[in-house]
Design an enzyme around this catalytic site. Structure first.
Site, PDB file in Angstrom:
ATOM      1  N   GLN A  26       7.090  -8.068   5.350  1.00  0.00           N
ATOM      2  CA  GLN A  26       8.430  -7.830   5.891  1.00  0.00           C
ATOM      3  C   GLN A  26       9.465  -8.631   5.102  1.00  0.00           C
ATOM      4  OE1 GLN A  26       8.989  -5.558   8.209  1.00  0.00           O
ATOM      5  NE2 GLN A  26      11.157  -5.929   8.543  1.00  0.00           N
TER       6      GLN A  26
ATOM      7  N   LYS B 177       6.809  -2.031  14.696  1.00  0.00           N
ATOM      8  CA  LYS B 177       5.809  -1.417  13.829  1.00  0.00           C
ATOM      9  C   LYS B 177       4.421  -1.489  14.466  1.00  0.00           C
ATOM     10  CE  LYS B 177       8.634  -2.225   9.787  1.00  0.00           C
ATOM     11  NZ  LYS B 177       8.892  -2.787   8.455  1.00  0.00           N
TER      12      LYS B 177
ATOM     13  N   ASP C 106       5.050   0.541   1.838  1.00  0.00           N
ATOM     14  CA  ASP C 106       6.515   0.524   1.785  1.00  0.00           C
ATOM     15  C   ASP C 106       7.057   1.367   0.629  1.00  0.00           C
ATOM     16  OD1 ASP C 106       7.866  -0.945   3.764  1.00  0.00           O
ATOM     17  OD2 ASP C 106       7.288  -2.872   2.872  1.00  0.00           O
TER      18      ASP C 106
HETATM   19  N1  L34 Z   1       8.999  -4.718   3.746  1.00  0.00           N
HETATM   20  N2  L34 Z   1      10.960  -5.004   4.926  1.00  0.00           N
HETATM   21  C1  L34 Z   1       9.957  -4.205   4.517  1.00  0.00           C
HETATM   22  N3  L34 Z   1       9.880  -2.889   4.866  1.00  0.00           N
HETATM   23  C2  L34 Z   1      10.832  -2.340   5.644  1.00  0.00           C
HETATM   24  O1  L34 Z   1      10.793  -1.041   5.928  1.00  0.00           O
HETATM   25  C3  L34 Z   1      11.879  -3.140   6.109  1.00  0.00           C
HETATM   26  N4  L34 Z   1      12.867  -2.664   6.958  1.00  0.00           N
HETATM   27  C4  L34 Z   1      14.232  -3.159   6.816  1.00  0.00           C
HETATM   28  C5  L34 Z   1      14.162  -4.697   6.800  1.00  0.00           C
HETATM   29  N5  L34 Z   1      13.010  -5.218   6.063  1.00  0.00           N
HETATM   30  C6  L34 Z   1      11.947  -4.472   5.711  1.00  0.00           C
HETATM   31  C7  L34 Z   1      12.644  -2.352   8.253  1.00  0.00           C
HETATM   32  O2  L34 Z   1      11.534  -2.237   8.735  1.00  0.00           O
HETATM   33  C8  L34 Z   1      14.911  -2.612   8.048  1.00  0.00           C
HETATM   34  N6  L34 Z   1      13.821  -2.203   8.915  1.00  0.00           N
HETATM   35  C9  L34 Z   1      13.973  -1.737  10.234  1.00  0.00           C
HETATM   36  C10 L34 Z   1      12.916  -1.208  10.958  1.00  0.00           C
HETATM   37  C11 L34 Z   1      13.075  -0.775  12.255  1.00  0.00           C
HETATM   38  C12 L34 Z   1      14.292  -0.841  12.859  1.00  0.00           C
HETATM   39  C13 L34 Z   1      15.361  -1.356  12.165  1.00  0.00           C
HETATM   40  C14 L34 Z   1      15.205  -1.799  10.870  1.00  0.00           C
HETATM   41  C15 L34 Z   1      14.395  -0.373  14.264  1.00  0.00           C
HETATM   42  O3  L34 Z   1      13.431  -0.077  14.886  1.00  0.00           O
HETATM   43  N7  L34 Z   1      15.611  -0.313  14.831  1.00  0.00           N
HETATM   44  C16 L34 Z   1      15.785   0.104  16.199  1.00  0.00           C
HETATM   45  C17 L34 Z   1      16.280  -1.041  17.061  1.00  0.00           C
HETATM   46  C18 L34 Z   1      15.380  -2.218  17.041  1.00  0.00           C
HETATM   47  C19 L34 Z   1      15.905  -3.392  17.855  1.00  0.00           C
HETATM   48  O4  L34 Z   1      16.317  -3.154  19.003  1.00  0.00           O
HETATM   49  O5  L34 Z   1      15.930  -4.527  17.320  1.00  0.00           O
HETATM   50  C20 L34 Z   1      16.783   1.251  16.220  1.00  0.00           C
HETATM   51  O6  L34 Z   1      16.752   2.034  17.151  1.00  0.00           O
HETATM   52  O7  L34 Z   1      17.584   1.323  15.278  1.00  0.00           O
END
Ligand code: L34
Length: 283
Positions: A95, A51, A118
Site C-alpha cells: 500500500q 481490500k 497493482d
Molecule cells: N499500492 N497503493 C497501492 N495500490 C492502490 O490501489 C492504492 N490506492 C490509492 C492509494 N494507495 C494505493 C488505493 O487503494 C487509493 N486507493 C483507494 C482504495 C479504496 C478507496 C479509496 C482509495 C475506497 O474504498 N474509497 C471508499 C471510501 C473509503 C473510506 O470510507 O475511507 C469510497 O467509497 O470512495
C-alpha cells in the site's frame, strides 16, 4: 445521473465469488493476496481494510502484513523477496504511500511481475504502453468499467484528465486513448485550465484537492469522474476533487465520493488477483 461504483462493484464481486468457487475446486486452493501496510496512515488503514473485506466476500484468501513505519527499506525488500518465493502467494500489494526513507520505485520493482496485482511494476507499465497483455492498474481499470457500465461512448470523444500521476492520471489517459478518445492530460501548470476542461465530453479528475472542479469548468452534458479522496475541511468527511452539488446539475453522468471510483479500485484488485492466480496455475 449518478454512476454508482458501490453497486457496480457489488455485482461484479458477486460474479467473481461464483468464479472463485469454481477455480478453487479446479486448482485445489483459493487465490491468495498479501497486502503489506507500512505505518498507520488512517486513509491507508481504511483502504487496506476495504481490500481485505472485499477479498473475504469474493473468497480470496488474504493476509494483511502490518509493519511499523520505522521498518528499513532492506527489511521491506527482504519481506517481498520471501513472498515472491512463496508458491502459495499469488498477489503482492504494497500500500502506498510509503514512509519517506523508503524508495517506492525500488520496492515496486522488487515485486515479482507475475504477482504484481497493482500493475505498478515497470514491466507491467511498459506492457500497458505497448498495448501488450498485462495487469492493468486498478483505479484506471475501474474508471473504464464505470464508463462502460453506463453505456457511455468513449470512441471519438474529447477526454480531459486532470492529474498526471503514475498511478491514475497517466494510465487512465492511455486506456482512454486505447478506447479511441482524444485525450488531453492537464495538470497544475496547465494554463487556462477551465478553458481546457470545458472542452471535455469526459472529464476525469485526479488531482487531490477538495472541491477543485466547479460547475463553470464543465461543459453541459459532460461525464465527470471524480477520483479524489480528500477530507472535507468543513466537516471532516470524505470528499472528492469535484464540487458535487454544483456540478451534478451540469453533468450528464457523474460519480460520487464516497461510492464512486474507490469501490471500483478495490473490485479491480480482486479481478487482478484472480487473473494472476489463474496465470500462475497454468504456468
Ligand atoms: N499500492 N497503493 C497501492 N495500490 C492502490 O490501489 C492504492 N490506492 C490509492 C492509494 N494507495 C494505493 C488505493 O487503494 C487509493 N486507493 C483507494 C482504495 C479504496 C478507496 C479509496 C482509495 C475506497 O474504498 N474509497 C471508499 C471510501 C473509503 C473510506 O470510507 O475511507 C469510497 O467509497 O470512495
Amino acid at each position: 445521473m449518478v454512476i454508482n461504483g458501490r453497486e457496480l462493484s457489488a455485482s461484479l464481486k458477486a460474479q467473481m465469488a461464483a468464479q472463485v468457487v469454481e477455480l478453487t475446486k479446479q486448482y485445489g486452493r483459493a487465490p491468495h493476496l498479501v497486502v503489506i501496510l507500512v505505518g498507520e496512515d488512517p486513509g491507508s488503514v481504511s483502504y487496506v481494510t476495504g481490500k481485505s473485506k472485499a477479498a473475504d466476500e469474493v473468497g480470496i484468501r488474504n493476509t494483511t502484513l502490518r509493519r511499523d513505519a520505522s521498518i528499513s527499506e532492506q527489511e521491506l525488500l527482504d519481506l517481498i523477496a520471501e513472498l515472491n518465493a512463496d508458491d502459495t502467494v499469488d498477489g503482492i500489494l504494497v500500500q502506498l504511500p510509503l514512509p519517506k526513507h523508503i524508495d517506492e520505485d525500488k520496492v515496486i520493482a522488487a515485486i515479482a511481475v507475475e504477482k504484481d496485482v497493482d500493475g505498478f511494476h515497470p514491466l507491467n507499465v511498459a506492457r500497458l504502453w505497448l498495448k501488450q497483455s498485462c495487469v492493468l492498474p486498478c483505479t484506471p481499470k475501474g474508471i473504464i468499467k464505470l464508463l462502460k457500465s453506463a453505456d457511455i461512448e468513449i470512441s471519438g470523444k474529447e477526454a480531459v484528465v486532470i492529474g498526471r500521476s503514475n498511478i491514475v492520471g497517466l494510465p487512465v489517459a492511455k486506456l482512454l486513448t486505447d478506447e479511441n478518445a482524444t485525450v488531453t492530460v492537464a495538470h497544475s501548470r496547465t494554463r487556462n485550465l477551465a478553458e481546457v476542461t470545458r472542452r471535455a465530453d469526459i472529464l476525469v479528475v485526479a488531482i487531490g484537492k477538495e472541491r477543485f472542479v466547479t460547475a463553470d469548468m464543465i461543459k453541459p452534458g459532460a461525464v465527470v469522474i471524480d477520483v479524489g479522496v480528500n477530507r472535507d475541511s468543513r466537516n471532516g468527511k470524505l470528499c472528492g476533487d469535484v464540487d458535487f452539488e454544483t456540478c451534478e446539475p451540469v453533468a450528464s453522468y457523474i460519480t460520487k465520493v464516497p461510492g464512486g471510483v474507490g469501490p471500483m479500485t478495490i473490485c479491480c484488485l480482486m479481478e487482478n488477483t484472480i487473473e494472476c492466480f489463474v496465470k500462475r496455475m497454468n504456468r
